[in-house]
Write a protein that holds these residues in place. Structure first.
Motif, mmCIF file in Angstrom:
data_model
loop_
_atom_site.group_PDB
_atom_site.id
_atom_site.type_symbol
_atom_site.label_atom_id
_atom_site.label_comp_id
_atom_site.label_asym_id
_atom_site.label_seq_id
_atom_site.Cartn_x
_atom_site.Cartn_y
_atom_site.Cartn_z
ATOM 1 N N SER A 112 -9.937 5.023 -5.615
ATOM 2 C CA SER A 112 -8.822 5.674 -6.288
ATOM 3 C C SER A 112 -8.144 6.681 -5.365
ATOM 4 O O SER A 112 -6.912 6.789 -5.340
ATOM 5 C CB SER A 112 -9.323 6.365 -7.561
ATOM 6 N N SER A 113 -8.947 7.398 -4.577
ATOM 7 C CA SER A 113 -8.390 8.341 -3.610
ATOM 8 C C SER A 113 -7.489 7.609 -2.617
ATOM 9 O O SER A 113 -6.395 8.068 -2.297
ATOM 10 C CB SER A 113 -9.506 9.053 -2.841
ATOM 11 N N PHE A 114 -7.974 6.461 -2.138
ATOM 12 C CA PHE A 114 -7.185 5.664 -1.198
ATOM 13 C C PHE A 114 -5.886 5.188 -1.850
ATOM 14 O O PHE A 114 -4.810 5.267 -1.257
ATOM 15 C CB PHE A 114 -7.992 4.455 -0.703
ATOM 16 N N ARG A 115 -6.004 4.720 -3.073
ATOM 17 C CA ARG A 115 -4.837 4.224 -3.791
ATOM 18 C C ARG A 115 -3.805 5.341 -4.004
ATOM 19 O O ARG A 115 -2.606 5.141 -3.845
ATOM 20 C CB ARG A 115 -5.282 3.647 -5.135
ATOM 21 N N ASP A 116 -4.283 6.524 -4.376
ATOM 22 C CA ASP A 116 -3.381 7.668 -4.548
ATOM 23 C C ASP A 116 -2.683 8.012 -3.237
ATOM 24 O O ASP A 116 -1.478 8.244 -3.195
ATOM 25 C CB ASP A 116 -4.148 8.896 -5.049
ATOM 26 N N TRP A 117 -3.456 8.057 -2.148
ATOM 27 C CA TRP A 117 -2.880 8.359 -0.836
ATOM 28 C C TRP A 117 -1.830 7.319 -0.450
ATOM 29 O O TRP A 117 -0.731 7.672 -0.017
ATOM 30 C CB TRP A 117 -3.991 8.426 0.226
ATOM 31 N N ALA A 118 -2.181 6.039 -0.601
ATOM 32 C CA ALA A 118 -1.243 4.973 -0.227
ATOM 33 C C ALA A 118 0.045 5.053 -1.040
ATOM 34 O O ALA A 118 1.146 4.880 -0.508
ATOM 35 C CB ALA A 118 -1.902 3.600 -0.400
ATOM 36 N N GLY A 119 -0.074 5.359 -2.328
ATOM 37 C CA GLY A 119 1.101 5.451 -3.171
ATOM 38 C C GLY A 119 1.956 6.669 -2.881
ATOM 39 O O GLY A 119 3.179 6.623 -2.963
ATOM 40 N N ASP A 120 1.314 7.768 -2.523
ATOM 41 C CA ASP A 120 2.040 9.020 -2.288
ATOM 42 C C ASP A 120 2.554 9.168 -0.861
ATOM 43 O O ASP A 120 3.572 9.832 -0.637
ATOM 44 C CB ASP A 120 1.144 10.233 -2.597
ATOM 45 N N CYS A 121 1.857 8.596 0.106
ATOM 46 C CA CYS A 121 2.146 8.907 1.509
ATOM 47 C C CYS A 121 2.592 7.715 2.354
ATOM 48 O O CYS A 121 2.814 7.879 3.559
ATOM 49 C CB CYS A 121 0.910 9.526 2.150
#
Length: 188
Positions: A174-183
């Motif tokens: 989920s952390s990776f997914r959040d990062w990919a979506g935001d950055c």
């Protein structure tokens, strides 16, 4: 009435079970109001607590301070955004160091489809370091021969490095997914 589900909640639960995409899951969750929705959200928060991606670098530094196999497994998991079972069962034969890829066989994938994961230089270095320590085919072997490192050992290494007693291995996805979506330009 307390303890009873209304029709909307039952439909939401059925939709959640059948959901195949994130959008379908989100729609089903919106339908699950009341006690069932609150219960589900409580479970979800407890079972999949994610590390804020802004804290990932500090957690990775903490992992690198440990020489243990569990720390290397969590670092590899973080670098590949893989599920813990995929990492725990990884073998040296699945890694192509020339191509810089890790091929996870279909039987270890949630969707039963082979998956090729590109590996960073650090992920390849972890594989090579583990090869030097290995006593079998598993990259992240446990204390018992031919058995993988345990989820418990990996979770302990993660929580120690993160300084958070609630963060979970699955939450790193989920952390990776959040990062990919935001950055990045890649959508969630």
């Amino acid at each position: 009435e307390a303890g009873k589900l209304d029709l909307t909640e039952v439909e939401g639960l059925a939709d959640l079970i059948d959901a195949e995409t994130e959008a379908q899951r989100a729609q089903a969750l919106r339908q699950m109001e009341g006690a069932l929705g609150n219960l589900y959200e409580g479970w979800r928060a407890r079972l999949m607590k994610a590390l804020a991606y802004a804290e990932a670098a500090t957690m990775m530094q903490g992992l690198r301070q440990s020489s243990g196999i569990a720390a290397r497994a969590v670092e590899f998991l973080t670098l590949t955004a893989a599920r813990s079972g995929e990492v725990r069962g990884a073998t040296f034969a699945e890694v192509d160091t020339t191509a810089g890829t890790w091929t996870v066989p279909a039987e270890r994938m949630k969707m039963d489809k082979e998956h090729v994961v590109p590996l960073t230089d650090r992920a390849l270095a972890i594989v090579e370091a583990m090869r030097q320590r290995a006593t079998g085919d598993l990259i992240f072997g446990g204390a018992i021969d031919n058995r993988p490192i345990s989820d418990t050992a990996m979770t302990k290494a993660l929580r120690l490095a993160a300084g958070d007693d609630a963060v979970t291995l699955h939450g790193l996805r989920s952390s990776f997914r959040d990062w990919a979506g935001d950055c990045t330009p890649h959508p969630r």
